[in-house]
Scaffold this active site. Structure first.
Site, PDB file in Angstrom:
ATOM      1  N   SER A 119       0.823  -1.208   0.000  1.00 38.20           N
ATOM      2  CA  SER A 119       0.000   0.000   0.000  1.00 38.20           C
ATOM      3  C   SER A 119       0.864   1.268   0.000  1.00 38.20           C
ATOM      4  CB  SER A 119      -0.970  -0.036   1.189  1.00 38.20           C
ATOM      5  OG  SER A 119      -1.973   0.931   1.059  1.00 38.20           O
ATOM      6  N   ASP A 135      -8.751  -2.885  -7.215  1.00 35.74           N
ATOM      7  CA  ASP A 135      -8.159  -2.625  -5.900  1.00 35.74           C
ATOM      8  C   ASP A 135      -9.203  -2.026  -4.957  1.00 35.74           C
ATOM      9  OD1 ASP A 135      -6.787  -0.807  -3.876  1.00 35.74           O
ATOM     10  OD2 ASP A 135      -5.045  -1.846  -4.711  1.00 35.74           O
ATOM     11  N   HIS A 148      -6.655  -5.743  -1.599  1.00 32.39           N
ATOM     12  CA  HIS A 148      -5.625  -4.727  -1.402  1.00 32.39           C
ATOM     13  C   HIS A 148      -4.554  -5.322  -0.502  1.00 32.39           C
ATOM     14  CE1 HIS A 148      -4.045  -0.640  -1.370  1.00 32.39           C
ATOM     15  NE2 HIS A 148      -3.956  -0.690  -0.040  1.00 32.39           N
TER      16      HIS A 148
END
Length: 391
Positions: free
Chosen positions: A171, A267, A334
């Protein structure tokens, strides 16, 4: 005496539990404080370090933790009283798994490397660098210094002898891995094989449901608040506004170091925050849909499907050369490389009949190239996990 024996027994059980879970203790980098390399609240940076062994003793993987950003004084003040802004609130042990896992069966290519998880406590993807500290809010915007202080410390602890090295992240940490990738390579010995891996860090300069680009203005606030401009790759900032250099699609064009991108075409963070951010969803029509795609209307699902087209366009520079790798699945997820289940497990996602652990390992060691894009529609891949994995 009996009570002491009972306490000792309890401690032994606790030790077995900790060791059994592969928990790695925290290291506080107190020496960095004097250099001004500190978390938002001024506390020392921290990382977890599991030493390499055998054939991996001179191989290093430095993994940057994720956790979003803070965009102004108010959100950064709020953040500094959490583990994402202060090492005082961080858990003392961290279980390594997935790309950081220490078992050969689940992480065959990197299990015995020196494996480091760098904790995230600055809110700028390790790019902030402002000298002044406002006495009122007492915020330290020093993410770039934190990154360099950790790297320097690891160099002193043996990374200066690296034969193979990877800078990776999840991330916001994966974005940091991209932004610092070429710098990382310049620090590691020239004789080493150095590459970078981004897991769910390919945030795109996408259009939102209003037709604008809320995420551009969002990143603009991050850059302004943290003083990030001077820490972003000059190869990008020399020709673009600094906030645009938070988007990998522009940075990758001039990157010299090989990069592997792991990302979901749908995502889950980007659907919520890039495609349908709350601030542009005035009528709250996307409130339930973006959290659970099963609750989307047909028209909304079509818009979500269109986001994949934006993603593919943004990934063009990644696909432009075979030195870069791509594992783009059609999952609603994610950060997928952090658990053994999704990294290499039987139920983990596959693209081109390949799990991400094998794809990344083959690419790093140049056993084969890997640039695979999944089937085109949401839910078309039966190997996608039923529940998205958030950082």
């Amino acid at each position: 005496m009996g009570r002491l024996r009972q306490l000792w027994s309890s401690l032994m059980v606790l030790a077995v539990v900790v060791i059994g879970t592969g928990a790695v203790p925290i290291t506080y980098l107190e020496s960095a404080v004097a250099k001004g390399a500190v978390c938002l609240d001024g506390s020392a940076p921290a990382y977890h370090f599991d030493k390499g062994s055998g054939s991996g003793v001179n191989n290093w993987i430095v993994h940057m933790e994720g956790g979003g950003w803070c965009t102004d004084i108010a959100t950064c003040v709020k953040r500094k009283s959490t583990m994402k802004g202060s090492s005082k609130f961080m858990n003392k042990d961290f279980g390594f798994s997935g790309i950081l896992g220490g078992k050969q069966s689940t992480n065959p290519d990197f299990y015995n490397w020196n494996r480091i998880k760098v904790r995230y406590c600055d809110g700028s993807s390790f790019t902030g660098d402002i000298e002044a500290v406002d006495p009122t809010n007492k915020l330290f915007f020093r993410g770039a210094r934190v990154w360099r202080a950790v790297i320097d410390d690891l160099m002193a602890k043996g990374m200066s002898n690296a034969q193979n090295a990877i800078l990776s992240g999840c991330s916001a940490g994966a974005l940091a891995a991209i932004l610092h990738c070429d710098e990382f390579k310049s620090i590691i010995p020239k004789t080493a094989k150095v590459k970078c891996v981004s897991d769910a860090g390919f945030f795109i300069h996408g259009k939102d449901i209003s037709g604008g680009s809320y995420i551009e203005s969002y990143y603009g606030k991050v850059v302004a608040t943290h003083g990030s401009a001077k820490s972003l790759p000059v190869s990008c900032t020399s020709s673009m506004k600094p906030e645009l250099c938070f988007f990998p699609q522009y940075v990758v064009k001039t990157m010299q170091t090989p990069l592997f991108v792991i990302n979901a075409a749908f995502d889950s963070w980007q659907i919520k925050n890039v495609l349908a951010p709350t601030s542009v969803d005035k009528r709250k029509e996307w409130k339930t849909c973006k959290l659970d795609l099963k609750k989307c209307t047909a028209a909304q699902l079509q818009t979500v499907q269109g986001y994949r087209d934006q993603m593919l366009a943004a990934l063009a520079p990644v696909r432009a050369t075979t030195t870069r790798g791509l594992f783009l699945d059609s999952c609603h997820a994610h950060c997928q490389g952090g658990s053994a289940a999704t990294w290499s497990g039987a139920q983990g996602p596959q693209v081109g009949d390949t799990k991400m652990a094998k794809a990344v390992g083959d690419w790093f060691y140049e056993r084969s190239t890997f640039q695979n894009v999944d089937c085109p529609s949401l839910n078309c891949n039966p190997t996608c996990p039923a529940v998205s994995t958030e950082d």
